[in-house]
Motif scaffolding. Structure first.
Motif, PDB file in Angstrom:
ATOM      1  N   TYR B 163       0.818  -1.216   0.000  1.00 23.20           N
ATOM      2  CA  TYR B 163       0.000   0.000   0.000  1.00 23.20           C
ATOM      3  C   TYR B 163       0.856   1.271   0.000  1.00 23.20           C
ATOM      4  CZ  TYR B 163      -3.783   3.163   1.127  1.00 23.20           C
ATOM      5  OH  TYR B 163      -4.687   4.187   1.074  1.00 23.20           O
ATOM      6  N   ILE B 164       1.819   1.308   0.936  1.00 27.51           N
ATOM      7  CA  ILE B 164       2.633   2.516   1.073  1.00 27.51           C
ATOM      8  C   ILE B 164       3.502   2.745  -0.169  1.00 27.51           C
ATOM      9  CG2 ILE B 164       4.525   3.557   2.418  1.00 27.51           C
ATOM     10  CD1 ILE B 164       1.870   3.680   3.827  1.00 27.51           C
ATOM     11  N   GLN B 165       4.090   1.669  -0.705  1.00 23.05           N
ATOM     12  CA  GLN B 165       4.908   1.807  -1.920  1.00 23.05           C
ATOM     13  C   GLN B 165       4.064   2.322  -3.081  1.00 23.05           C
ATOM     14  OE1 GLN B 165       6.160  -2.295  -1.937  1.00 23.05           O
ATOM     15  NE2 GLN B 165       8.293  -1.765  -1.509  1.00 23.05           N
ATOM     16  N   THR B 166       2.844   1.799  -3.200  1.00 27.00           N
ATOM     17  CA  THR B 166       1.971   2.256  -4.285  1.00 27.00           C
ATOM     18  C   THR B 166       1.682   3.745  -4.135  1.00 27.00           C
ATOM     19  OG1 THR B 166       0.955   0.073  -4.301  1.00 27.00           O
ATOM     20  CG2 THR B 166      -0.210   1.809  -5.469  1.00 27.00           C
ATOM     21  N   MET B 167       1.398   4.162  -2.909  1.00 26.48           N
ATOM     22  CA  MET B 167       1.188   5.586  -2.640  1.00 26.48           C
ATOM     23  C   MET B 167       2.417   6.387  -3.053  1.00 26.48           C
ATOM     24  SD  MET B 167      -1.449   6.994  -1.269  1.00 26.48           S
ATOM     25  CE  MET B 167      -3.056   6.463  -0.782  1.00 26.48           C
ATOM     26  N   TRP B 168       3.570   5.927  -2.614  1.00 19.71           N
ATOM     27  CA  TRP B 168       4.797   6.697  -2.745  1.00 19.71           C
ATOM     28  C   TRP B 168       5.270   6.807  -4.200  1.00 19.71           C
ATOM     29  CZ3 TRP B 168       6.747  10.205   0.123  1.00 19.71           C
ATOM     30  CH2 TRP B 168       8.059  10.620  -0.085  1.00 19.71           C
ATOM     31  N   TYR B 169       5.270   5.679  -4.903  1.00 22.09           N
ATOM     32  CA  TYR B 169       5.825   5.678  -6.267  1.00 22.09           C
ATOM     33  C   TYR B 169       4.810   6.077  -7.325  1.00 22.09           C
ATOM     34  CZ  TYR B 169       9.805   3.096  -4.348  1.00 22.09           C
ATOM     35  OH  TYR B 169      10.888   2.714  -3.626  1.00 22.09           O
ATOM     36  N   ILE B 170       3.518   5.837  -7.054  1.00 18.94           N
ATOM     37  CA  ILE B 170       2.536   5.961  -8.133  1.00 18.94           C
ATOM     38  C   ILE B 170       1.484   7.030  -7.852  1.00 18.94           C
ATOM     39  CG2 ILE B 170       0.728   4.705  -9.391  1.00 18.94           C
ATOM     40  CD1 ILE B 170       2.649   2.179  -8.685  1.00 18.94           C
ATOM     41  N   ILE B 171       0.892   7.013  -6.664  1.00 23.71           N
ATOM     42  CA  ILE B 171      -0.235   7.919  -6.426  1.00 23.71           C
ATOM     43  C   ILE B 171       0.227   9.332  -6.061  1.00 23.71           C
ATOM     44  CG2 ILE B 171      -2.365   8.255  -5.127  1.00 23.71           C
ATOM     45  CD1 ILE B 171      -2.371   5.758  -6.883  1.00 23.71           C
ATOM     46  N   ILE B 172       1.131   9.439  -5.072  1.00 24.23           N
ATOM     47  CA  ILE B 172       1.528  10.772  -4.587  1.00 24.23           C
ATOM     48  C   ILE B 172       2.154  11.636  -5.690  1.00 24.23           C
ATOM     49  CG2 ILE B 172       3.034  11.989  -2.951  1.00 24.23           C
ATOM     50  CD1 ILE B 172       0.737  10.810  -1.506  1.00 24.23           C
ATOM     51  N   PRO B 173       3.063  11.106  -6.528  1.00 24.96           N
ATOM     52  CA  PRO B 173       3.629  11.974  -7.569  1.00 24.96           C
ATOM     53  C   PRO B 173       2.561  12.563  -8.487  1.00 24.96           C
ATOM     54  CG  PRO B 173       4.868   9.915  -7.438  1.00 24.96           C
ATOM     55  CD  PRO B 173       3.665   9.752  -6.554  1.00 24.96           C
ATOM     56  N   GLN B 174       1.563  11.745  -8.838  1.00 23.27           N
ATOM     57  CA  GLN B 174       0.492  12.263  -9.704  1.00 23.27           C
ATOM     58  C   GLN B 174      -0.405  13.232  -8.946  1.00 23.27           C
ATOM     59  OE1 GLN B 174      -1.533   9.301 -12.260  1.00 23.27           O
ATOM     60  NE2 GLN B 174      -0.170   7.785 -11.349  1.00 23.27           N
ATOM     61  N   ALA B 175      -0.670  12.917  -7.668  1.00 21.75           N
ATOM     62  CA  ALA B 175      -1.539  13.779  -6.870  1.00 21.75           C
ATOM     63  C   ALA B 175      -0.901  15.156  -6.686  1.00 21.75           C
ATOM     64  CB  ALA B 175      -1.819  13.133  -5.511  1.00 21.75           C
ATOM     65  N   LEU B 176       0.420  15.175  -6.367  1.00 14.74           N
ATOM     66  CA  LEU B 176       1.111  16.449  -6.144  1.00 14.74           C
ATOM     67  C   LEU B 176       1.059  17.306  -7.389  1.00 14.74           C
ATOM     68  CD1 LEU B 176       4.280  15.563  -4.042  1.00 14.74           C
ATOM     69  CD2 LEU B 176       2.256  16.839  -3.342  1.00 14.74           C
ATOM     70  N   LYS B 177       1.246  16.664  -8.531  1.00 15.74           N
ATOM     71  CA  LYS B 177       1.220  17.421  -9.783  1.00 15.74           C
ATOM     72  C   LYS B 177      -0.152  18.056 -10.002  1.00 15.74           C
ATOM     73  CE  LYS B 177       2.125  15.567 -14.025  1.00 15.74           C
ATOM     74  NZ  LYS B 177       3.094  14.801 -14.802  1.00 15.74           N
ATOM     75  N   ASN B 178      -1.204  17.296  -9.693  1.00 19.82           N
ATOM     76  CA  ASN B 178      -2.554  17.827  -9.888  1.00 19.82           C
ATOM     77  C   ASN B 178      -2.866  18.995  -8.967  1.00 19.82           C
ATOM     78  OD1 ASN B 178      -2.898  15.870 -11.761  1.00 19.82           O
ATOM     79  ND2 ASN B 178      -4.419  14.690 -10.632  1.00 19.82           N
ATOM     80  N   VAL B 179      -2.272  19.003  -7.772  1.00 18.06           N
ATOM     81  CA  VAL B 179      -2.639  20.044  -6.803  1.00 18.06           C
ATOM     82  C   VAL B 179      -1.579  21.142  -6.707  1.00 18.06           C
ATOM     83  CG1 VAL B 179      -4.050  18.453  -5.453  1.00 18.06           C
ATOM     84  CG2 VAL B 179      -1.662  18.794  -4.827  1.00 18.06           C
ATOM     85  N   LEU B 180      -0.616  21.135  -7.614  1.00 19.84           N
ATOM     86  CA  LEU B 180       0.461  22.119  -7.531  1.00 19.84           C
ATOM     87  C   LEU B 180      -0.038  23.565  -7.423  1.00 19.84           C
ATOM     88  CD1 LEU B 180       3.528  22.086  -7.407  1.00 19.84           C
ATOM     89  CD2 LEU B 180       3.569  22.537  -9.845  1.00 19.84           C
ATOM     90  N   PRO B 181      -1.024  23.983  -8.226  1.00 17.46           N
ATOM     91  CA  PRO B 181      -1.501  25.368  -8.089  1.00 17.46           C
ATOM     92  C   PRO B 181      -2.070  25.659  -6.700  1.00 17.46           C
ATOM     93  CG  PRO B 181      -2.287  24.383 -10.126  1.00 17.46           C
ATOM     94  CD  PRO B 181      -1.674  23.282  -9.336  1.00 17.46           C
ATOM     95  N   ALA B 182      -2.817  24.715  -6.153  1.00 13.71           N
ATOM     96  CA  ALA B 182      -3.401  24.921  -4.822  1.00 13.71           C
ATOM     97  C   ALA B 182      -2.317  24.959  -3.748  1.00 13.71           C
ATOM     98  CB  ALA B 182      -4.412  23.813  -4.514  1.00 13.71           C
ATOM     99  N   LEU B 183      -1.296  24.106  -3.917  1.00 12.68           N
ATOM    100  CA  LEU B 183      -0.188  24.106  -2.961  1.00 12.68           C
ATOM    101  C   LEU B 183       0.566  25.432  -3.022  1.00 12.68           C
ATOM    102  CD1 LEU B 183       1.629  20.655  -3.029  1.00 12.68           C
ATOM    103  CD2 LEU B 183       0.372  21.709  -1.159  1.00 12.68           C
TER     104      LEU B 183
END
Lengths: 254, 253
Positions: B163-183
Motif C-alpha cells: 500500500y505505502i509503496q503504491t502511494m509513494w511511487y505511483i499515487i503521490i507523484p500524480q496527486a502532487l502534480k494535480n494540486v500544484l496550483p493549490a499548494l
C-alpha cells in the motif's frame, strides 16, 4: 522457483469461492461458489454476459477483490489466509486491465522497470535490458522514452502486457484487455496474447473476443449469475453447447 | 487656480527633498536598512522550514485520511483496522483544531505555553507555522489523492507493491502534480502569515520595518518597503511555480 513446476501442474486452485455483499439492503451474490483449477501452460478463457461475475472472479485470483468465502491456493499457498503476504505472491501473478492503467507520470521504460527495480532489486541496467528485449517483442522498442499519453490504445495495452511480463510472472490475468480499444486496434493486442500463449505462459483471460477463445483457449468457462454454468474445450463450448443459457448467450454474440 | 498651481510647483521639489531625507533617515542612517535585511532573512528561513514541515505533515495526514476513506469499509476487523481508526481520529482532531483557530493564537500558545523557556524563537515559529500549514496542505493533497483513478492503485498493487509503496511511487507523484496550483497558493499565504512572528519577539521582516518606524517616527517609508518586499517574494515565487507547472505538463506531451 517455477523451474520445479511441471507442465500441467495445478498453479491456482479455487474452491467454493463466493463474494456476497449488501447493496441497499439487497444481498448481492457476485460469486456463488466457484471451484476450478488452473494448470500450468493453460489458456483459460472466461466468457459470460455482463454482470455474470467473470471479472470479479478474475480479480479475486490476486485479491483485488476480497472473496467472502472459499479458498484460493496459488503455487501451494493459501492466498486467502490472513497471514499470507499477498504482495509477494502478486509479483508472480501479472495483471492486464481493461483500461491499461499505465502510470502517466512515468516514461514507458520507467513504467516497465519500476517494479523490477524496487521489488526484485534488479539493477537499472538489467531491468532496462530486459524491458528493451520485451519491448522489441511487441515492436515498440523505439517508444521507450515516450510517455503513455503519446501512445495509441493498442500500444498502451501492449506496453501494459510487457510491463506485467517484466516481473517474470508465473501466470497472467487479463481483465477484458480489448474491451476499451478501438476495433482496429484489437488485433494487435490479441496477436501479442497469442504469441504469449505459444511461449507456454499460463493465462486466464476474461474476454468478449470469441474468436480468440476458440483459437487460443485451451479451456473455456462460461459464467452466469456468479456460477460456472458450463466448462470445456473451445470445441465443446462453441460447437456443442449443452446448457440453455450458454446457447442463448452464444446466439447473441456469435 | 493660479495660486494653487503655484503652490504645488513650489511644494514638489520641497517634497522630493523631504522624501530624500526620509529615505536617508529610515534606511541609511545608523544602517537601519539592516533591520529589513535581517528581517527578510528570518522570514525566508521560517517560511522555508515551515513549508518543509507542512508538506511532510500534510502528506502523512492526507495518506491517513484517504486510506481511511477508501479502505475502512472493506477491512476485516483486527489490529490494523483499529490502528487506522485511531490515526484517522487523531488527524481529524488535528485538522479541526488547527483550521479552527487563528495562526497568531497558535503561535503564542506554542511560544508561551508549550515551549515556555525556549530561547530558540525561530524554531518555535517554524513549528507553529509548519503545523498550521500542514493542516491545509493535508486537505489539498487528500483531494489530489482522491482525484487519481483507482485503476492506478490497482495496477500498482497487482505488480506487487504494498500500500505505502503504491502511494509513494505511483499515487503521490500524480496527486502532487494535480494540486500544484493549490499548494503554491498555500505557500503564498504562508509567507505572509509569518508576518505575525513579531508577537513572540521574532525579528522578521514586518517587525524589522516596525522597529525602523519606532526609531524614526515615520511610518510611510519603512512599511511601504516591507509591503514591497513581500510583494516581490510572492511574484518571484509565483513565477517559479508557473515555470515548474509548464515543465511538468510538457514532460507528458
Amino acid at each position: 522457483m517455477s523451474a520445479d513446476l511441471e507442465k500441467n501442474d495445478v498453479i491456482i486452485s479455487v474452491k467454493n469461492l463466493a463474494k456476497h455483499y449488501k447493496n441497499k439492503k439487497t444481498e448481492i451474490h457476485a460469486l456463488d461458489g466457484i471451484t476450478t483449477d488452473i494448470r500450468r501452460g493453460e489458456v483459460l478463457v472466461i466468457i459470460g454476459p455482463s454482470g455474470s461475475g467473470k471479472s470479479t472472479f478474475l480479480r479475486s485470483l490476486n485479491l483485488l477483490e476480497r472473496p467472502t468465502e472459499g479458498t484460493i491456493t496459488f503455487e501451494g499457498v493459501d492466498i486467502t489466509a490472513p497471514e499470507t503476504d499477498i504482495n509477494k505472491l502478486r509479483q508472480k501473478m501479472g495483471m492486464v486491465f481493461q483500461h491499461f492503467n499505465l502510470f502517466p507520470h512515468l516514461t514507458i521504460m520507467d513504467n516497465m522497470t519500476l517494479a523490477p527495480r524496487k521489488l526484485l532489486n534488479m539493477s537499472r541496467e538489467d531491468a532496462e535490458a530486459k524491458a528493451l528485449e520485451l519491448l522489441a517483442r511487441v515492436g515498440l522498442q523505439d517508444r521507450a522514452d515516450a510517455y503513455p499519453s503519446q501512445l495509441s490504445g493498442g500500444q498502451k495495452q501492449r506496453i501494459a502486457i510487457v510491463r506485467a511480463l517484466c516481473m517474470s510472472p508465473d501466470v497472467l490475468l487479463f481483465d477484458e484487455p480489448t474491451s476499451a480499444l478501438d476495433p482496429e486496434m484489437v488485433g494487435e493486442v490479441l496477436d501479442v496474447m497469442k504469441a504469449l500463449a505459444k511461449t507456454g505462459m499460463t493465462m486466464a483471460v476474461v474476454t468478449h473476443e470469441m474468436g480468440f477463445a476458440k483459437e487460443v483457449g485451451t479451456r473455456v468457462i462460461f459464467m452466469d449469475e456468479g456460477v460456472i454454468v458450463e466448462e470445456g474445450t473451445p470445441n465443446e463450448i462453441f460447437d456443442n453447447p449443452k446448457n440453455e443459457r450458454l446457447q442463448a448467450f452464444l446466439a447473441k454474440v456469435l | 487656480m493660479g495660486m494653487l498651481a503655484f503652490r504645488v510647483s513650489l511644494a514638489l521639489p520641497a517634497r522630493l527633498a523631504n522624501l530624500k531625507d526620509q529615505f536617508y533617515i529610515n534606511f541609511i542612517a545608523d544602517d537601519r536598512y539592516m533591520y529589513l535585511v535581517r528581517g527578510l532573512w528570518m522570514t525566508l528561513r521560517i517560511t522555508f522550514f515551515a513549508v518543509l514541515l507542512g508538506i511532510a505533515l500534510g502528506v502523512v495526514a492526507a495518506i491517513i485520511r484517504s486510506t481511511y476513506d477508501k479502505n475502512v469499509d472493506d477491512m476485516r476487523p483486527g489490529i490494523g483496522k483499529a490502528i487506522l481508526k485511531i490515526l484517522n481520529a487523531i488527524v481529524k482532531l488535528y485538522l479541526t483544531i488547527i483550521r479552527g483557530t487563528p495562526v497568531v493564537v497558535q503561535l503564542m500558545i506554542t511560544y508561551y505555553v508549550i515551549f515556555q523557556s525556549s530561547t530558540n524563537t525561530m524554531l518555535v515559529a517554524v513549528l507553529a507555522f509548519g503545523i498550521n500549514s500542514g493542516a491545509y496542505v493535508a486537505e489539498i493533497i487528500r483531494s489530489g489523492i482522491m482525484s487519481i483513478d483507482n485503476g492506478q492503485f490497482e495496477a500498482g498493487r497487482s505488480l506487487g507493491f504494498n500500500y505505502i509503496q503504491t502511494m509513494w511511487y505511483i499515487i503521490i507523484p500524480q496527486a502532487l502534480k494535480n494540486v500544484l496550483p493549490a499548494l503554491a497558493n498555500e505557500f503564498i499565504v504562508l509567507v505572509k502569515e509569518t508576518s505575525v512572528s513579531g508577537y513572540v519577539g521574532i525579528m522578521d521582516l514586518t517587525r524589522g520595518g516596525d522597529v525602523i518606524r519606532s526609531r524614526t517616527f515615520v511610518a510611510f517609508m519603512p512599511l511601504l518597503a516591507v509591503a514591497g518586499i513581500y510583494l516581490i517574494i510572492v511574484i518571484i515565487f509565483s513565477k517559479l511555480v508557473s515555470v515548474m507547472e509548464r515543465r511538468l505538463r510538457n514532460s507528458e506531451r
